[in-house]
Design a protein around this motif. Sequence first.
Motif, short mmCIF file in Angstrom:
data_model
loop_
_atom_site.label_atom_id
_atom_site.label_comp_id
_atom_site.label_asym_id
_atom_site.label_seq_id
_atom_site.Cartn_x
_atom_site.Cartn_y
_atom_site.Cartn_z
N VAL A 244 15.10 -27.74 15.27
CA VAL A 244 15.63 -26.44 14.88
C VAL A 244 16.86 -26.69 14.01
O VAL A 244 17.57 -27.69 14.20
N TYR A 245 17.06 -25.79 13.05
CA TYR A 245 18.13 -25.95 12.08
C TYR A 245 19.05 -24.74 12.10
O TYR A 245 18.65 -23.63 12.46
N LEU A 246 20.28 -24.98 11.67
CA LEU A 246 21.21 -23.88 11.43
C LEU A 246 21.88 -24.12 10.09
O LEU A 246 22.71 -25.03 9.96
N GLN A 247 21.48 -23.34 9.10
CA GLN A 247 22.10 -23.41 7.78
C GLN A 247 23.31 -22.49 7.79
O GLN A 247 23.17 -21.28 8.04
N MET A 248 24.46 -23.05 7.49
CA MET A 248 25.70 -22.28 7.53
C MET A 248 26.33 -22.26 6.14
O MET A 248 26.69 -23.32 5.61
N ASN A 249 26.41 -21.09 5.57
CA ASN A 249 26.99 -20.91 4.24
C ASN A 249 28.25 -20.07 4.32
O ASN A 249 28.50 -19.40 5.32
#
Length: 120
Positions: free
Chosen positions: A81-86
Amino acid sequence: QVQLVESGGGLVQAGGSLRLSCTVSGIIFNIFRIGTMGWYRQAPGKQRELVAAITSDGSTNYADSVKGRFTISRDNAKKTVYLQMNSLKPEDTGVYYCVRRGGTWDGGYWGQGTQVTVSS
């Protein structure tokens, strides 16, 4: 034994981006894909909060503080699982934990956490 290993944390300037990853071991693909996964955050001096979650059918929900900036996703084949944080902000600083939900979040499996620090 189920294990969750997070990676991708670090130090970034405000406005920058990071991508967290969490790989699960100790369970087979067909078990992983039916579970709800999430990312919690423990900020200094604050209560732990659920930042983002994703169900087996791909439905997602986010804390109000990260909506529009963070994206959670999953790759069942990789059991990751991924968490892309911008557009990161200093208030996003904290230890981020990957969690596989059990009957409750607290009753699930937790990773060791990865530190995210956003400088102003």
